[in-house]
Structure formats: structure tokens, C-alpha cells
Design a protein around this motif. Structure first.
Motif, PDB file in Angstrom:
ATOM      1  N   ASP A 258       0.830  -1.205   0.000  1.00  0.00           N
ATOM      2  CA  ASP A 258       0.000   0.000   0.000  1.00  0.00           C
ATOM      3  C   ASP A 258       0.866   1.257   0.000  1.00  0.00           C
ATOM      4  OD1 ASP A 258      -2.487   1.558   0.329  1.00  0.00           O
ATOM      5  OD2 ASP A 258      -1.731   1.925   2.344  1.00  0.00           O
ATOM      6  N   LEU A 259       1.913   1.262   0.802  1.00  0.00           N
ATOM      7  CA  LEU A 259       2.822   2.406   0.842  1.00  0.00           C
ATOM      8  C   LEU A 259       3.530   2.584  -0.503  1.00  0.00           C
ATOM      9  CD1 LEU A 259       4.405   1.926   4.387  1.00  0.00           C
ATOM     10  CD2 LEU A 259       2.905   3.788   3.667  1.00  0.00           C
ATOM     11  N   SER A 260       3.915   1.481  -1.115  1.00  0.00           N
ATOM     12  CA  SER A 260       4.576   1.549  -2.417  1.00  0.00           C
ATOM     13  C   SER A 260       3.639   2.122  -3.471  1.00  0.00           C
ATOM     14  CB  SER A 260       5.043   0.149  -2.832  1.00  0.00           C
ATOM     15  OG  SER A 260       5.704   0.182  -4.069  1.00  0.00           O
ATOM     16  N   TRP A 261       2.395   1.667  -3.449  1.00  0.00           N
ATOM     17  CA  TRP A 261       1.395   2.172  -4.402  1.00  0.00           C
ATOM     18  C   TRP A 261       1.146   3.658  -4.159  1.00  0.00           C
ATOM     19  CZ3 TRP A 261      -3.492   4.311  -4.521  1.00  0.00           C
ATOM     20  CH2 TRP A 261      -4.173   4.221  -5.732  1.00  0.00           C
ATOM     21  N   GLN A 262       1.025   4.059  -2.901  1.00  0.00           N
ATOM     22  CA  GLN A 262       0.864   5.479  -2.571  1.00  0.00           C
ATOM     23  C   GLN A 262       2.009   6.306  -3.156  1.00  0.00           C
ATOM     24  OE1 GLN A 262       0.114   6.713   1.537  1.00  0.00           O
ATOM     25  NE2 GLN A 262      -0.654   4.658   1.987  1.00  0.00           N
ATOM     26  N   ALA A 263       3.220   5.811  -2.987  1.00  0.00           N
ATOM     27  CA  ALA A 263       4.398   6.560  -3.444  1.00  0.00           C
ATOM     28  C   ALA A 263       4.305   6.871  -4.935  1.00  0.00           C
ATOM     29  CB  ALA A 263       5.673   5.782  -3.138  1.00  0.00           C
ATOM     30  N   VAL A 264       3.951   5.874  -5.733  1.00  0.00           N
ATOM     31  CA  VAL A 264       3.856   6.088  -7.184  1.00  0.00           C
ATOM     32  C   VAL A 264       2.724   7.046  -7.508  1.00  0.00           C
ATOM     33  CG1 VAL A 264       3.350   4.963  -9.394  1.00  0.00           C
ATOM     34  CG2 VAL A 264       4.908   3.874  -7.763  1.00  0.00           C
ATOM     35  N   GLN A 265       1.574   6.856  -6.892  1.00  0.00           N
ATOM     36  CA  GLN A 265       0.419   7.698  -7.183  1.00  0.00           C
ATOM     37  C   GLN A 265       0.633   9.139  -6.747  1.00  0.00           C
ATOM     38  OE1 GLN A 265      -1.950   6.289  -9.059  1.00  0.00           O
ATOM     39  NE2 GLN A 265      -0.685   4.440  -8.877  1.00  0.00           N
TER      40      GLN A 265
END
Length: 443
Positions: A55-62
Motif C-alpha cells: 500500500d505504501l509503495s502504491w501510494q508513493a507512485v500515485q
């Protein structure tokens, strides 16, 4: 993608494909700079630690992370409860029901899915886009690229739009960055050569008898003298700092592509997810600056898209999987007039999914050619399932959730016609796939 359920609502997203065949764009958060981590929020309500990290990784990209942190090469399965929680957290709740129904009718374990769905029901929608990653150095960044003043070749195909092209060329005259050449591939009938004499620009005009958009762009690329190419449309307006902001973006991020943003009404705000710097998941040939070397490495535009749609999408995707960094640039804005005559409207279909006649193929075959070539048949079918029902409503209702739902409802009643349209498109796309890409190399 970090969460498997994204395949249902984003089956043909750029980021679902690896870069250089091995890596994703999703960073391992432990390797990210602490200043970036401050923009991310750990969700302790996920059942698994792995889901928290993904989830944190996805947040970072978005939220706009653009860096050199180590990235995931693959993702491990997550508990169903975490999958449902993730979708409900970031997407409209209607998508959670959509996924549940799809999984039930495809014979996934109904007890486990309904249980996981119910456990996620209290999840609240995140407002994470309100706090994107800030690149505070941008305002005071002194670009060496701007100081070097490289030649920028601006490429404009045009067809029967002299009225609008005049404003386009006037805007280019007013640019504060002056080392440019403008290459116009004119397909108008009648061709008005004298029209171009009134502009104070380094202007190359070539008449092209064949009405073909991607041939026009490929021809202009071959004629260009600059190592930086700025692709533009003949029905656009830009501010004097447009080129400068594109060049500055390339330099600031050490990027290969600067993808500008578009609005269609004067005074409109840039959509929220395009209002900050981030890795681009699209490429629009109406407003993009890119290095000529990309074309040398992966070839020109694929002419399988001639008189159809998504040629720029294919090139953007091809660039992505070959490792070229494409930045969505909120400062390089254009007003896209989307005029009702000329251009692609006179060559073929202007809309990918909305047909002119009831028995025309839906979507335009080039769209399925793109999906099937890069994502395979299964994800292409998921994309059709998501997009075709909504396309029943006219284009002016695009983005209106209420009318999109009505479109999905109406599609049930005209299902036989829709199936005929889709089967036609699938067969024509199969023919394109059998013929193969029509990609010419650039020497």
C-alpha cells in the motif's frame, strides 16, 4: 501490480507491465528517502504486513515518487480482505461491488469472497491525492539544458484547420524559448502554401497527399534537425513559457519524456491526479517533449493505428517497457480546443469506444490490437467488460458517474448488438496482430 484486484479495474494500465522485462515502477519503501516517506501514511488496518508495505509503495507512485529506490520485481498474494480493503480505500465503492460480482460469477470461492467483502465494509475512502509529494526545488532550479539552448523541433500535423493553425503558430512566435524549428505536415485540401508566409518562425512545410496522421508524424520526425522533439496539435493554445517548462522538466528529473497536461475549457483546473509531478501512465502526442534518441532505439509510430486510435498510447507504452522515464508535467499546459471539424475526424473515428453506426466495431480495432498485443486476451476482455457498457452513453456524458451507470444498465438490453460490435472488432484486431507491427526504424 501490488494488489491483484487492480486487474479488474485497471487491466491495461502501463504500470502493470514490467520495465525492461524485470522491474516494476513500485519502490520498496524501506529504500526511499525519509523526506518522501513523510508524504505516505501506513494503514494499520490491513491484515497482513505485506499489504501495508504494498500500500505504501502504491501510494508513493500515485503521489509522485520519482527516484532511484530499489523496486519490486514481483508481488506475492495477499489476503482477500486486504484486496477488498485496498479497492474500497482508493476507488468508488461501486468498483468493490463490481469486483465481487465478477469473482462470484467466475466461480471464485463465494464464502471467502463475501466474508472478505463484508470485513472491508467499514473502510473509508482516502483523500491521499490532497497531499502529493512536493518537489520544492523546482521553483529555484536553474536548468543547464535551458542554458545550453538545444534546438527543439516542433512537429504539427494538420488537416483543414488553417483557422486554428494560425493561432497555434502565433503562440509559437511568442514563446520565450527561441531556438526552435517548426515542421508542419499539411494534408489540407486545398493546400494553401501562401498561408505560411506570414509567420516569423523557422518553418518547414511539407504537403502530404495521403491523409494519414502517423505517417505525417513519422515524416516530420525524419525531417527534424533537433535532438529534442515537441509533438503538438493544430487545435491547441499555449502560454509563452510552454517550451521552457517542458525543457526544465526533462532536466530536473533527468527524464526522457515530458508529458504535458491538457484542459479543454479556458479557466478549467488541471484534473487533480495531473496537478503534480509523477510518473506518467499515458502519452499524448498533442503535448509532449521527448528525446529523438527514443525513436532511434525503439522505432517510429506504429502505422497499424492509421485512421484509428491509440497510436500515441502504444508508443508511450512501448517507451515505458523499454525503460524510458516519462514525467507527467503539470506546468506544461495546453488548451485543447477539440474542434468539431478537420483532423482525425476527417480521417476516421475520433472516439475509441463510441461508434458512428450501430453495427460498426466497438471498440475501434486498433484499441484491441494494442490491448491484446501487450496485455494478452484475458486482460483485454476485462478491459472490454469495464469500458464497453459505459461507452453506450454519448461522449458528452463521459466522466458522469450517473450516466455511466445508465449506460451499463442499457447495455444489458442491447447486448446482442454489442456482442456483434465487439466480435467484429476482435476479428479485425486479430487481422492486425497477424500482420504484425508497422514500425519503421529511424536511422
Amino acid at each position: 501490480m501490488p494488489f491483484r484486484f487492480l486487474k479488474y479495474i485497471q487491466p491495461t494500465n502501463y504500470f502493470s507491465l514490467p520495465v525492461d522485462k524485470h522491474h516494476t515502477v513500485f519502490p520498496i519503501v524501506e529504500t526511499i528517502n525519509e523526506s518522501i516517506k513523510s508524504f505516505l501514511n501506513t494503514d494499520e488496518k490491513f491484515k497482513s504486513e505485506r499489504a501495508k508495505a504494498y500500500d505504501l509503495s502504491w501510494q508513493a507512485v500515485q503521489l509522485g515518487y520519482i527516484g532511484n529506490a530499489k523496486t519490486y520485481t514481483s508481488f506475492e498474494p495477499l489476503p482477500l480482505e486486504d484486496e477488498y480493503r485496498f479497492i474500497k480505500k482508493y476507488y468508488n465503492s461501486i468498483w468493490v461491488f463490481y469486483i465481487l460480482i465478477l469473482r462470484l460469477i467466475s466461480f471464485k470461492n463465494p464464502i471467502k469472497n463475501i466474508s472478505a467483502f463484508l470485513k472491508s465494509r467499514t473502510t473509508k475512502r482516502s483523500n491521499y491525492l490532497n497531499h502529493p509529494i512536493a518537489y520544492r526545488e523546482w521553483d529555484n532550479f536553474e536548468s543547464q539544458l535551458l542554458r545550453d539552448k538545444p534546438l527543439v523541433s516542433i512537429i504539427i500535423p494538420t488537416l483543414n484547420r488553417y483557422q486554428y493553425l494560425k493561432d497555434v503558430l502565433k503562440d509559437l512566435e511568442q514563446q520565450d524559448y527561441k531556438n526552435i524549428e517548426v515542421i508542419v505536415i499539411d494534408q489540407s485540401l486545398p493546400f494553401n502554401e501562401a498561408f505560411f508566409n506570414e509567420f516569423n518562425l523557422k518553418l518547414t512545410v511539407k504537403y502530404q497527399e495521403e491523409r494519414a496522421l502517423w505517417l505525417a508524424r513519422n515524416t516530420a520526425i525524419k525531417l527534424s534537425k533537433g535532438e529534442l522533439l515537441l509533438l503538438f496539435d493544430d487545435d491547441s493554445r499555449v502560454e509563452p513559457n510552454w517550451i521552457t517548462d517542458h525543457l526544465k522538466c526533462l532536466d530536473f528529473f533527468n527524464a526522457d519524456i515530458s508529458s504535458g497536461v491538457s484542459i479543454s475549457v479556458v479557466g478549467d483546473k488541471v484534473p487533480q491526479h495531473y496537478s503534480f509531478f509523477r510518473r506518467a501512465d499515458q502519452l499524448d502526442t498533442g503535448n509532449v517533449l521527448l528525446k529523438k534518441s527514443i525513436f532511434r532505439e525503439i522505432g517510429l509510430f506504429d502505422r497499424q493505428f492509421e485512421k484509428q486510435r491509440m497510436g500515441d498510447g502504444e508508443f508511450g507504452l512501448r517507451s515505458h517497457i523499454n525503460g524510458f522515464l516519462n514525467i507527467s508535467n503539470p506546468y506544461a499546459k495546453r488548451l485543447h480546443l477539440k474542434v468539431g471539424s478537420g483532423g482525425l475526424r476527417e480521417m476516421g473515428s475520433w472516439d475509441s469506444f463510441r461508434t458512428k453506426k450501430w453495427l460498426d466495431p466497438r471498440p475501434i480495432p486498433s484499441v484491441l490490437y494494442l490491448y491484446r498485443k501487450y496485455y494478452g486476451n484475458y486482460k483485454s476482455k476485462l478491459e472490454l467488460l469495464k469500458t464497453v457498457p459505459a461507452s453506450i452513453m454519448p461522449y458528452r456524458f463521459k466522466g458522469n458517474k450517473f450516466y455511466m451507470v445508465i449506460g451499463a444498465f442499457l447495455s444489458v438490453f442491447i447486448l446482442p448488438i454489442i456482442l456483434i460490435q465487439v466480435i467484429k472488432s476482435w476479428k479485425l484486431a486479430s487481422k492486425k496482430l497477424k500482420e504484425g507491427s508497422l514500425i519503421e526504424s529511424l536511422n
